[in-house]
Structures are given as structure tokens and as C-alpha cells.
Scaffold this motif. Structure first.
Motif, PDB file in Angstrom:
ATOM      1  N   HIS A  70       2.740  23.725  40.551  1.00 21.72           N
ATOM      2  CA  HIS A  70       3.919  24.372  41.121  1.00 21.72           C
ATOM      3  C   HIS A  70       3.789  24.539  42.633  1.00 21.72           C
ATOM      4  O   HIS A  70       4.751  24.331  43.370  1.00 21.72           O
TER       5      HIS A  70
ATOM      6  N   SER B  65       6.160  21.810  36.714  1.00 20.68           N
ATOM      7  CA  SER B  65       7.027  21.759  37.880  1.00 20.68           C
ATOM      8  C   SER B  65       7.944  20.543  37.766  1.00 20.68           C
ATOM      9  O   SER B  65       7.636  19.581  37.058  1.00 20.68           O
ATOM     10  N   ASP B  66       9.065  20.593  38.451  1.00 19.52           N
ATOM     11  CA  ASP B  66      10.021  19.484  38.408  1.00 19.52           C
ATOM     12  C   ASP B  66       9.338  18.183  38.818  1.00 19.52           C
ATOM     13  O   ASP B  66       8.630  18.132  39.823  1.00 19.52           O
TER      14      ASP B  66
END
Length: 139
Positions: free
Chosen positions: A76, A102-103
Motif C-alpha cells: 500500500h 493495493s490497486d
């Protein structure tokens, strides 16, 4: 066998508290054409990231790490601070719940194979960040 790296060869950062897993990941990534940095924990990883953020294109981290930060927290932080760095998170006993990764991060199970890692890297790395051996395989 390591190939000579030139200045355009990208770096990856491998973070894992288990030395055998870390060395295996380093071997796989070096065979894929990367130069590598290694960290045993999240604190060391963040030091390396702060020093070499422009050179690192991939974070490859385990989840259970010694110290205060786990792999999710490192992923992250990297996603927030250095969005150009692709992220692979690996674990043998924890599967991420929705929203934990996280994306853009990719999860792979341990024990991973070289073929599995290369396949994920082909998908997540932009062409300009792929080392020569990965670019050659994507043609």
C-alpha cells in the motif's frame, strides 16, 4: 546464470523474511532479466525504496515479514508513494480478502514457479519496464 546488466536493465526489490524463498524469487527475477535488491523486512525495504525509487520497477513481497510492517502495508505504501512500481504479493498461507491488496497489485501463491512469476510479470509490467528477456517472450 546471471547475464551482464547494462544501465537500462530495470531493478526489482524482493522482500521476504524467509531466506530460501527470497533467494528463489531473486533467482527467478534475475533469470527474467532484472537486477535485484533484497530486503528481509519492511523497514529495510523502505530504505531501499527511498534510495532507489527511480530504478525499481517491481516490488515482489511476501506477506509475513519480520518487524512492524507486513507485505500488505509495504504494498500500500509503494502504491501510494511510487505508483510507477508494479507490485506482486506472495503468500503460502494467507489469501488476500477483497480490498487488502493495493490497486494494481497481483497476488500469487507460494510455492510459485518461474513460469508463474513470468506470466504475471508479462501481464502487469508496462512494455517499457520489462527487461529484455521478458520483452523477447512477449513477441
Amino acid at each position: 546464470m546471471n547475464q551482464p546488466a547494462d544501465q537500462s536493465t530495470p531493478y526489482t526489490l524482493v522482500v521476504d523474511g524467509d531466506g530460501v524463498i527470497r533467494m528463489g524469487a531473486v533467482d527467478i527475477l534475475q533469470e527474467a532479466g532484472f537486477r535485484t535488491f533484497e530486503a528481509i523486512d519492511g523497514d529495510k525495504a523502505l530504505i531501499l525504496l527511498n534510495e532507489h525509487q527511480r530504478d525499481i520497477v517491481l516490488l515482489f513481497t511476501g506477506l509475513k515479514l519480520p518487524g512492524l510492517r507486513n507485505g500488505f502495508e509495504i504494498a500500500h505504501e509503494v502504491a501510494g508513494r511510487w505508483p510507477h512500481i508494479s507490485i506482486v504479493v506472495a503468500s503460502g498461507d494467507i489469501r488476500p480478502e477483497p480490498g487488502e491488496l493495493s490497486d494494481g497489485a497481483r497476488f500469487i501463491p507460494k510455492l510459485f514457479s518461474a513460469e508463474m512469476v513470468r506470466a504475471h510479470l508479462q501481464e502487469i509490467l508496462p512494455d517499457g519496464q520489462k527487461p529484455e528477456p521478458l520483452r523477447a517472450r512477449s513477441l
